[in-house]
Design a protein around this motif. Structure first.
Motif, PDB file in Angstrom:
ATOM      1  N   PRO A 201       9.584 -71.256 -10.158  1.00 40.21           N
ATOM      2  CA  PRO A 201       8.720 -70.143 -10.612  1.00 40.21           C
ATOM      3  C   PRO A 201       9.405 -68.794 -10.517  1.00 40.21           C
ATOM      4  O   PRO A 201       9.132 -67.906 -11.318  1.00 40.21           O
ATOM      5  CB  PRO A 201       7.513 -70.231  -9.675  1.00 40.21           C
ATOM      6  CG  PRO A 201       7.444 -71.673  -9.298  1.00 40.21           C
ATOM      7  CD  PRO A 201       8.872 -72.124  -9.172  1.00 40.21           C
ATOM      8  N   LEU A 202      10.262 -68.639  -9.537  1.00 33.52           N
ATOM      9  CA  LEU A 202      10.969 -67.364  -9.387  1.00 33.52           C
ATOM     10  C   LEU A 202      12.395 -67.429  -9.944  1.00 33.52           C
ATOM     11  O   LEU A 202      13.088 -66.407  -9.992  1.00 33.52           O
ATOM     12  CB  LEU A 202      11.034 -66.970  -7.902  1.00 33.52           C
ATOM     13  CG  LEU A 202       9.681 -66.735  -7.228  1.00 33.52           C
ATOM     14  CD1 LEU A 202       9.889 -66.386  -5.756  1.00 33.52           C
ATOM     15  CD2 LEU A 202       8.901 -65.616  -7.939  1.00 33.52           C
ATOM     16  N   ALA A 203      12.817 -68.659 -10.361  1.00 33.26           N
ATOM     17  CA  ALA A 203      14.179 -68.858 -10.898  1.00 33.26           C
ATOM     18  C   ALA A 203      15.216 -68.346  -9.918  1.00 33.26           C
ATOM     19  O   ALA A 203      16.180 -67.665 -10.281  1.00 33.26           O
ATOM     20  CB  ALA A 203      14.329 -68.178 -12.253  1.00 33.26           C
ATOM     21  N   ILE A 204      15.014 -68.653  -8.633  1.00 33.76           N
ATOM     22  CA  ILE A 204      15.893 -68.164  -7.573  1.00 33.76           C
ATOM     23  C   ILE A 204      16.308 -69.340  -6.703  1.00 33.76           C
ATOM     24  O   ILE A 204      15.498 -70.237  -6.392  1.00 33.76           O
ATOM     25  CB  ILE A 204      15.192 -67.094  -6.696  1.00 33.76           C
ATOM     26  CG1 ILE A 204      14.855 -65.853  -7.536  1.00 33.76           C
ATOM     27  CG2 ILE A 204      16.067 -66.718  -5.499  1.00 33.76           C
ATOM     28  CD1 ILE A 204      14.071 -64.805  -6.763  1.00 33.76           C
ATOM     29  N   HIS A 205      17.603 -69.305  -6.343  1.00 27.48           N
ATOM     30  CA  HIS A 205      18.093 -70.233  -5.328  1.00 27.48           C
ATOM     31  C   HIS A 205      17.949 -69.541  -3.967  1.00 27.48           C
ATOM     32  O   HIS A 205      18.466 -68.428  -3.771  1.00 27.48           O
ATOM     33  CB  HIS A 205      19.564 -70.577  -5.589  1.00 27.48           C
ATOM     34  CG  HIS A 205      19.764 -71.482  -6.780  1.00 27.48           C
ATOM     35  ND1 HIS A 205      19.749 -72.846  -6.678  1.00 27.48           N
ATOM     36  CD2 HIS A 205      19.983 -71.198  -8.091  1.00 27.48           C
ATOM     37  CE1 HIS A 205      19.962 -73.373  -7.872  1.00 27.48           C
ATOM     38  NE2 HIS A 205      20.105 -72.389  -8.756  1.00 27.48           N
ATOM     39  N   PHE A 206      17.212 -70.198  -3.030  1.00 24.42           N
ATOM     40  CA  PHE A 206      16.980 -69.633  -1.691  1.00 24.42           C
ATOM     41  C   PHE A 206      17.781 -70.383  -0.643  1.00 24.42           C
ATOM     42  O   PHE A 206      17.968 -71.602  -0.738  1.00 24.42           O
ATOM     43  CB  PHE A 206      15.496 -69.731  -1.309  1.00 24.42           C
ATOM     44  CG  PHE A 206      14.607 -68.760  -2.028  1.00 24.42           C
ATOM     45  CD1 PHE A 206      14.588 -67.421  -1.660  1.00 24.42           C
ATOM     46  CD2 PHE A 206      13.786 -69.186  -3.059  1.00 24.42           C
ATOM     47  CE1 PHE A 206      13.761 -66.536  -2.313  1.00 24.42           C
ATOM     48  CE2 PHE A 206      12.958 -68.299  -3.710  1.00 24.42           C
ATOM     49  CZ  PHE A 206      12.942 -66.965  -3.352  1.00 24.42           C
ATOM     50  N   GLU A 207      18.265 -69.611   0.365  1.00 29.35           N
ATOM     51  CA  GLU A 207      18.735 -70.209   1.612  1.00 29.35           C
ATOM     52  C   GLU A 207      17.698 -69.822   2.672  1.00 29.35           C
ATOM     53  O   GLU A 207      17.456 -68.625   2.895  1.00 29.35           O
ATOM     54  CB  GLU A 207      20.106 -69.703   1.990  1.00 29.35           C
ATOM     55  CG  GLU A 207      20.629 -70.343   3.273  1.00 29.35           C
ATOM     56  CD  GLU A 207      22.011 -69.828   3.660  1.00 29.35           C
ATOM     57  OE1 GLU A 207      23.006 -70.467   3.267  1.00 29.35           O
ATOM     58  OE2 GLU A 207      22.071 -68.789   4.340  1.00 29.35           O
ATOM     59  N   ILE A 208      17.084 -70.799   3.332  1.00 32.03           N
ATOM     60  CA  ILE A 208      15.940 -70.549   4.206  1.00 32.03           C
ATOM     61  C   ILE A 208      16.253 -71.035   5.618  1.00 32.03           C
ATOM     62  O   ILE A 208      16.773 -72.137   5.801  1.00 32.03           O
ATOM     63  CB  ILE A 208      14.683 -71.267   3.675  1.00 32.03           C
ATOM     64  CG1 ILE A 208      14.339 -70.761   2.271  1.00 32.03           C
ATOM     65  CG2 ILE A 208      13.499 -71.079   4.633  1.00 32.03           C
ATOM     66  CD1 ILE A 208      13.183 -71.506   1.623  1.00 32.03           C
ATOM     67  N   ASN A 209      15.933 -70.176   6.618  1.00 31.16           N
ATOM     68  CA  ASN A 209      16.002 -70.536   8.030  1.00 31.16           C
ATOM     69  C   ASN A 209      14.570 -70.401   8.591  1.00 31.16           C
ATOM     70  O   ASN A 209      13.939 -69.340   8.453  1.00 31.16           O
ATOM     71  CB  ASN A 209      16.920 -69.599   8.805  1.00 31.16           C
ATOM     72  CG  ASN A 209      18.380 -69.828   8.454  1.00 31.16           C
ATOM     73  OD1 ASN A 209      19.036 -70.668   9.044  1.00 31.16           O
ATOM     74  ND2 ASN A 209      18.878 -69.064   7.486  1.00 31.16           N
ATOM     75  N   ALA A 210      14.077 -71.446   9.190  1.00 35.30           N
ATOM     76  CA  ALA A 210      12.708 -71.421   9.744  1.00 35.30           C
ATOM     77  C   ALA A 210      12.732 -71.954  11.175  1.00 35.30           C
ATOM     78  O   ALA A 210      13.424 -72.932  11.466  1.00 35.30           O
ATOM     79  CB  ALA A 210      11.772 -72.254   8.869  1.00 35.30           C
ATOM     80  N   GLU A 211      11.962 -71.276  12.058  1.00 33.32           N
ATOM     81  CA  GLU A 211      11.884 -71.725  13.450  1.00 33.32           C
ATOM     82  C   GLU A 211      10.462 -71.466  13.988  1.00 33.32           C
ATOM     83  O   GLU A 211       9.775 -70.538  13.570  1.00 33.32           O
ATOM     84  CB  GLU A 211      12.928 -71.031  14.307  1.00 33.32           C
ATOM     85  CG  GLU A 211      12.779 -69.524  14.393  1.00 33.32           C
ATOM     86  CD  GLU A 211      13.868 -68.897  15.244  1.00 33.32           C
ATOM     87  OE1 GLU A 211      13.532 -68.441  16.351  1.00 33.32           O
ATOM     88  OE2 GLU A 211      15.050 -68.887  14.801  1.00 33.32           O
ATOM     89  N   GLN A 212      10.086 -72.336  14.874  1.00 38.20           N
ATOM     90  CA  GLN A 212       8.744 -72.238  15.442  1.00 38.20           C
ATOM     91  C   GLN A 212       8.641 -71.025  16.366  1.00 38.20           C
ATOM     92  O   GLN A 212       9.579 -70.689  17.075  1.00 38.20           O
ATOM     93  CB  GLN A 212       8.408 -73.515  16.211  1.00 38.20           C
ATOM     94  CG  GLN A 212       6.977 -73.586  16.714  1.00 38.20           C
ATOM     95  CD  GLN A 212       6.723 -74.853  17.512  1.00 38.20           C
ATOM     96  OE1 GLN A 212       7.650 -75.369  18.145  1.00 38.20           O
ATOM     97  NE2 GLN A 212       5.503 -75.349  17.512  1.00 38.20           N
ATOM     98  N   THR A 213       7.482 -70.348  16.344  1.00 43.45           N
ATOM     99  CA  THR A 213       7.191 -69.232  17.256  1.00 43.45           C
ATOM    100  C   THR A 213       5.806 -69.475  17.847  1.00 43.45           C
ATOM    101  O   THR A 213       5.025 -70.314  17.338  1.00 43.45           O
ATOM    102  CB  THR A 213       7.206 -67.889  16.501  1.00 43.45           C
ATOM    103  OG1 THR A 213       6.129 -67.897  15.557  1.00 43.45           O
ATOM    104  CG2 THR A 213       8.532 -67.685  15.788  1.00 43.45           C
ATOM    105  N   PRO A 214       5.466 -68.753  18.897  1.00 37.22           N
ATOM    106  CA  PRO A 214       4.117 -68.924  19.447  1.00 37.22           C
ATOM    107  C   PRO A 214       3.047 -68.649  18.415  1.00 37.22           C
ATOM    108  O   PRO A 214       1.981 -69.278  18.430  1.00 37.22           O
ATOM    109  CB  PRO A 214       4.059 -67.912  20.595  1.00 37.22           C
ATOM    110  CG  PRO A 214       5.499 -67.777  20.999  1.00 37.22           C
ATOM    111  CD  PRO A 214       6.287 -67.882  19.736  1.00 37.22           C
ATOM    112  N   GLU A 215       3.314 -67.737  17.493  1.00 39.75           N
ATOM    113  CA  GLU A 215       2.310 -67.395  16.496  1.00 39.75           C
ATOM    114  C   GLU A 215       2.209 -68.447  15.401  1.00 39.75           C
ATOM    115  O   GLU A 215       1.232 -68.538  14.682  1.00 39.75           O
ATOM    116  CB  GLU A 215       2.610 -66.037  15.854  1.00 39.75           C
ATOM    117  CG  GLU A 215       2.538 -64.874  16.824  1.00 39.75           C
ATOM    118  CD  GLU A 215       3.817 -64.701  17.620  1.00 39.75           C
ATOM    119  OE1 GLU A 215       4.782 -65.484  17.339  1.00 39.75           O
ATOM    120  OE2 GLU A 215       3.867 -63.819  18.495  1.00 39.75           O
TER     121      GLU A 215
END
Length: 870
Positions: A201-215
């Motif tokens: 939908p955005l025609a973008i290649h993403f590099e994503i870093n995700a980590e758990q937080t208390p929130e």
């Protein structure tokens, strides 16, 4: 900014952010880098900070506590609390510090926030808005809790529309994709995840870093579309390089001077396929594994000098496969530099040119063969490039025609401009017709100009080379000079023409001379009996004169056709011609100066004296007609040697020694068209009635019948030179020039047998001999004559015509008669002797001949001479 591996998350733009931060080593606390905001806040220059440790920025009593605070810092940001930092001025600067560990090393990155300017939330917001990555915070229900400014820019949505909204409702396209899978895995396992994904939908290649937080879940992401495209291009490029037919080989840039040279770091599939070396065998080795005995050392040295100077170089070398088979490579070697400009590698693009080299060698050999062939032949070889209009000639063009191939026009005009004007249009048209058609062969005969201006006749033949569409692109041919051949053919045709006329003349001469004999004899008898009747006697004498002129005409015809009976003798040619001086001066006007020049030690020749005199007089009269206003006539005599080469170019001419008689005048000369026909019978340029056209024809026939040679040289306005060559005689004694002119007309009482097939001639001859007192018997054929010989034993002379009917000629009759009557005298008569008593242009030895027609006194003298011989 130069920092560790983790710096790639913030980019170089971080050095310009308003949030102060710095990077230091965890063990030594030595500061490695800092941004301008940090430097400005503390008052130290960046250079000064890099010479300091973090402990120097703290009160001495706080250094140990700060080290202890660093122990629990991991990959995620951690709050380190509020600390008093010492400025260059000595003042204390309260700052809240957050930090994280960078990569696997011991370095730390810390963000410093001023304590008393904003609330902690504001400071966090400012910090997160300043980073170059997008950052969002999702709660446990996947609702947006926080969105930084960079995230707004990347995903194209504002904070107001995102905060509080469910992530999967905002981006339903992400449901069920790797994005949802990885987010849930991070939440469920508590471990950070890192992945790349293309979000259509955005025609973008993403590099994503995700980590758990208390929130809930903290997500860092960045747009790597350009990086992905670059990587994809690199992948495609490597795939293309692996599949291209050219060999690609990359080596380290150094060490060039090492014993093995730079080592190979990459080869493509073409390298493996052509050389037989696998990638594992090639990588780490050097290009020298491809070299062998025939690899050109001088070319290798040239390549090395170029590499030492960091210059691109192109070369051609023989290389070897793993199995030892040689092949040719064309190499283009260029240096590759890094971002700093330092050369790090050499890239060599190599093309297999073995087939080209073989073709070049074959072409070279063919060209060498062609060059040798063109040198070995006497032909003029030419090669015309039709498309480029360039014409090449071999060196024979100069040898035969005097034209230097390097100096003439480069195209077809070098040929066209030298064609004879009368031949040019036809020759050029035939070539153009060939080019526009489909034939492959052309030949032609034309005249081509020599460098000195005269033309030679050539025969030209060539082949056309056509392309795949049938269009003529090249013509290759050869020219040969056939001027001599054509001249010989022309002379042969002339000789054949004369031979044909001679055959015709011979057939007529016998009967015609028989008639003239009767006419002349009867005219003489009438004139003698009409002494007192002047008018009638004049008519008889006119008849006799006409008969003599007719006889002269027949003799000339026999002369040019070489059918006359010559009576050659060994002559002192110089004496005979010198004796003609008075005759020539009477025949030529005083306005013509006559010179007779005799060379010393002039050889003798065997010639019919009377015919030679007639020939020279004929040439003198022709010279007179060519000099109506006077001029010079020169007769020269000299010895001449005609060699084999010259004799080979002239029909019926034998090489050897000759006596040369040259007759040269200073008259008007002849044009080439007239010169070509001077020996043709009845050809004359004189007015009607002033020339028979038989003069030079008679001279030609006489010379040829004497086994000699004749040439005429003439140019308009330059006069004419006729050269007569007679074979030298080796006899030492000359013979008398002629019979005595004092002989008296006398008869006798001997018995004569006359053999003549023509009744009128026979009757006239018998009457004439009886009138001279002889006893005469007559026969019509040889067989009748033999019967008379057997019956009459007292015959003294056989007087026979050479040409007889009934199968026996006069010579055969004479031989048979002498076998019956030893010592019988024989006198032949003929108007055309054929070959019965004449061989090789002369009377046989011991043969006496009275030619027809003859006068009564000539008959009387000749008969008496033969009877009186011992």
């Amino acid at each position: 900014m130069v920092s560790g591996e983790g710096d790639t998350q913030f980019g170089d733009a971080a050095s310009t952010l308003a949030i102060p931060f710095c990077c230091f080593d965890a063990a030594s606390l030595r500061i490695q880098d800092a941004n301008r905001a940090f430097s400005t806040a503390l008052g130290y220059s960046l250079e000064a900070l890099k010479e300091m440790t973090w402990a120097e920025l703290l009160p001495p009593e706080d250094a140990g506590a700060f080290r202890a605070a660093l122990v629990g810092v991991g990959d995620g940001f951690a709050d380190l609390g509020l600390w008093q930092l010492r400025q260059l001025s000595g003042a204390q600067w309260p700052a809240t510090i957050r930090g994280r560990r960078l990569g696997q090393g011991a370095s730390h990155l810390v963000f410093v926030t001023v304590q008393d300017r904003a609330t902690p939330v504001d400071r966090v917001r400012q910090m997160l808005d300043s980073i170059s990555d997008g950052f969002i915070l999702l709660d446990h229900d996947w609702r947006f809790l926080f969105v930084n400014a960079q995230a707004e820019r990347i995903i194209g949505r504002s904070r107001e529309t995102l905060l509080g909204s469910n992530n999967w409702e905002v981006f339903p396209e992400a449901v069920g994709t790797v994005v949802e899978q990885e987010y849930r895995r991070a939440v469920e396992t508590g471990e950070p995840v890192r992945f790349r994904v293309f979000f259509a939908p955005l025609a973008i290649h993403f590099e994503i870093n995700a980590e758990q937080t208390p929130e809930g879940l903290a997500v860092y992401f960045r747009d790597v579309t350009r990086e992905h495209m670059r990587e994809e291009r690199l992948r495609l490029l490597e795939a293309a390089l692996s599949r291209q037919s050219d060999i690609l080989l990359i080596t380290e840039a150094a060490p060039i001077n090492a014993p093995d040279g730079p080592r190979i770091v990459y080869v493509n599939d073409a390298f493996v396929k052509r050389t037989g070396f696998s990638r594992d065998e090639a990588i780490g080795a050097t290009p020298r594994i491809l070299q062998g005995p025939k690899t050109d050392r001088a070319e290798l040295d040239r390549i090395r000098r170029a590499l030492e100077s960091w210059r691109p170089v192109r070369a051609e070398l023989i290389n070897y496969t793993k199995s030892g088979k040689e092949f040719w490579l064309e190499l283009d070697i260029v240096p590759i530099a890094d971002e700093s400009g330092w050369y790090t590698h050499w890239v060599s693009v190599e093309r297999d040119i073995t087939e080209r080299k073989q073709a070049e060698e074959e072409t070279r050999l063919n060209q060498e063969r062609f060059r040798l062939v063109t040198q070995a032949t006497h032909d003029i070889i030419w090669d015309w490039d039709v498309r480029a209009d360039r014409q090449w000639w071999n060196e024979n063009l100069q040898q035969v025609f005097g034209h230097d191939p390097a100096q003439i026009e480069p195209g077809l005009e070098s040929w066209i401009n030298r064609l004879h004007p009368d031949d040019r249009d036809a020759a050029v048209a035939s070539v153009h017709t060939l080019l526009s058609g489909s034939d492959h062969f052309w030949s032609g005969e034309y005249r081509f100009r020599h460098a000195d201006g005269h033309y030679l006749t050539v025969f030209d033949r060539s082949f056309v080379i056509r392309d795949a569409r049938g269009k003529a692109i090249r013509m290759l041919g050869s020219m040969i000079d056939i001027s001599t051949r054509r001249e010989l053919e022309s002379r042969l045709r002339q000789s054949q023409k004369l031979e044909a006329v001679g055959q015709l003349t011979g057939g007529v001469a016998h009967d015609f001379n028989n008639l003239l004999t009767v006419i002349l004899g009867n005219a003489e008898i009438l004139a003698s009996h009409l002494g007192d009747q002047a008018r009638l006697r004049a008519l008889a004498e006119m008849t006799a004169t006409a008969a003599e002129r007719g006889a002269e005409l027949v003799n000339r015809l026999l002369a040019f056709s070489r059918k006359q009976a010559l009576d050659p003798r060994v002559l002192d040619v110089g004496g005979l011609i010198s004796g003609m001086d008075a005759l020539l001066r009477r025949a030529l006007p005083e306005s013509i100066d006559i010179r007779i020049v005799r060379a010393a030690d002039l050889w003798q020749a065997e010639i019919d004296a009377s015919q030679l005199e007639a020939a020279l007089l004929n040439l003198a009269l022709n010279a007179r007609d060519a000099m109506p206003r006077g001029g010079h006539l020169t007769i020269e005599m000299a010895n001449a040697l005609l060699g084999d080469d010259y004799a080979a170019s002239e029909p019926e001419l034998a090489p050897g020694r000759y006596v040369l008689i040259s007759v040269t005048d200073s008259g008007k000369g002849m044009v080439p068209e007239v010169l070509e026909r001077v020996f043709e019978p009845f050809f004359t340029t004189k007015e009607v009635g002033k020339g028979s056209g038989l003069g030079l024809s008679m001279v030609y026939g006489f010379v040829k019948q004497s086994r000699g040679h004749i040439r005429v040289y003439s140019e308009p306005g330059e006069g004419t030179c006729v050269k007569l060559y007679f074979p030298r005689s080796t006899d030492t004694e000359t013979e008398p020039l002629s019979d005595s002119t004092d002989a008296q007309i006398a008869g006798g009482a001997e018995s004569i047998l006359v053999v003549e097939d023509d009744a009128m001639v026979r009757e006239h001859l018998v009457a004439s001999l009886i009138g001279l007192g002889y006893t005469v018997h007559a026969a019509e054929t040889g067989l009748q004559a033999l019967e008379i010989l057997r019956e009459l034993p007292g015959l003294d002379l056989l007087f026979t015509d050479v040409v007889l009917p009934g199968g026996m000629n006069g010579r055969e009759l004479a031989d048979a008669a002498r076998s019956l009557r030893t010592g019988l005298k024989v006198l032949f008569t003929s108007g055309y002797s054929e070959n019965a008593i004449v061989h090789h242009g002369r009377l046989d030895a011991g043969v006496e001949l009275l030619g027809k027609p003859y006068r009564r006194d000539e008959l009387a003298v000749k008969v008496r001479k033969v009877l009186d011989q011992g």
